[in-house]
Design a protein around this motif. Structure first.
Motif, PDB file in Angstrom:
ATOM      1  N   MET A  92      32.874  67.007  19.725  1.00  0.00           N
ATOM      2  CA  MET A  92      33.135  68.385  20.528  1.00  0.00           C
ATOM      3  C   MET A  92      34.307  67.738  21.809  1.00  0.00           C
ATOM      4  N   ASP A  93      35.396  68.349  21.819  1.00  0.00           N
ATOM      5  CA  ASP A  93      36.277  68.116  22.864  1.00  0.00           C
ATOM      6  C   ASP A  93      36.154  69.330  23.950  1.00  0.00           C
ATOM      7  N   LEU A  94      36.926  69.016  24.974  1.00  0.00           N
ATOM      8  CA  LEU A  94      36.815  69.616  26.103  1.00  0.00           C
ATOM      9  C   LEU A  94      36.792  71.238  25.806  1.00  0.00           C
ATOM     10  N   VAL A  95      37.813  71.731  25.073  1.00  0.00           N
ATOM     11  CA  VAL A  95      38.056  73.175  24.706  1.00  0.00           C
ATOM     12  C   VAL A  95      36.749  73.628  23.789  1.00  0.00           C
ATOM     13  N   ASP A  96      36.258  72.722  22.838  1.00  0.00           N
ATOM     14  CA  ASP A  96      34.977  73.406  22.126  1.00  0.00           C
ATOM     15  C   ASP A  96      33.715  73.334  23.026  1.00  0.00           C
ATOM     16  N   ARG A  97      33.650  72.430  24.184  1.00  0.00           N
ATOM     17  CA  ARG A  97      32.722  72.598  24.820  1.00  0.00           C
ATOM     18  C   ARG A  97      32.534  73.933  25.735  1.00  0.00           C
TER      19      ARG A  97
END
Length: 259
Positions: free
Chosen positions: A1-6
């Motif tokens: 999970m990358d920053l945008v997903d988080r």
């Protein structure tokens, strides 16, 4: 999970609208939506806002106040690197206020500045540069996690300016500022354009960064100066941005940045 997903996950868990998330991050709703749906890459403003949501310990860490009082000037300055461009600037030199406002607005820096002096513009502009450079240096701390380098080209009608910075810990400036030599044209600025050179040199020294700045084209000194300060703001915005790939790491192969 990358920053945008988080960030999207945080939005869902809290039941926030896109407008609410945009307000928290400090960007427009369309920018948030286009970033969330990956139609555009994360901007510096988005990254800073997102990291402050995900890592609350970053909040308010990049704020510094600098007060300097001498027989020549009395300066009170507050810098918030992550304040999204809110500013209140009063140096009693109208065009200088305007240029610093461009730096704040386009760099997305919060700057509150009150400066008075003995009537000598050189004294005031130099001491503001000292305070602003010191505030940047101290607000960035050990510079862990920052992008470190940034550059920008900005046009304003006939004028074109370019600024490149490296927050290396070493104060150094190379300036090619093609302002008019005619004192009649200086009236467009309200002060001799050589004071812009002196401001940039002093700022680079106090902030301990490499600064290369050039006026590449133009006939109007007002336009040249404004494009230059806008470019400085954009370059500093990029360089002070937090790099999500090296969270907490120092951006140097040496393991330190010079002091």
């Amino acid at each position: 999970m990358d920053l945008v997903d988080r960030i999207v996950d945080t939005q869902k868990r809290n039941g926030y609208t896109d407008q609410k998330m945009a307000d928290i991050i400090g960007c427009s709703r369309p920018t948030y939506q286009r970033t969330r749906t990956r139609k555009i890459a994360e901007s510096g403003t988005f990254l800073r806002g997102a990291l402050k949501i995900l890592y609350p310990e970053l909040n308010n860490n990049r704020v510094r106040e600098v007060n300097r009082k001498t027989k020549e000037t009395d300066i009170k300055l507050k810098l918030d690197i992550d304040n999204n461009g809110k500013h209140k600037i009063d140096t009693k030199i109208q065009m200088f206020d305007h240029l610093l406002s461009q730096l704040a607005q386009h760099g997305r820096f919060g700057i509150t500045l009150s400066a008075t002096g003995d009537g000598n513009q050189h004294h005031l502009i130099e001491d503001v540069a000292i305070c602003l450079g010191k505030a940047f240096r101290e607000a960035l701390g050990d510079k862990s996690g920052i992008m470190r380098m940034g550059d920008a080209k900005v046009a304003m009608d006939d004028a074109l300016a370019e600024v490149v910075v490296d927050i290396s810990g070493r104060g150094y400036s190379v300036l090619d500022l093609r302002f008019s030599r005619s004192s009649e044209k200086w009236q467009l600025l309200g002060f001799p354009p050589d004071l812009i050179r002196h401001f940039l040199e002093t700022f680079a020294t106090e902030a301990r960064l490499n600064l290369h700045a050039s006026v590449l084209n133009g006939a109007d000194d007002h336009h040249k100066a404004e494009a230059l300060f806008k470019a400085l703001g954009r370059a500093l915005d990029m360089a002070t941005g937090l790099d999500k790939r090296i969270s907490g790491e120092l951006p140097s192969t040496k393991g330190r940045l010079e002091e």
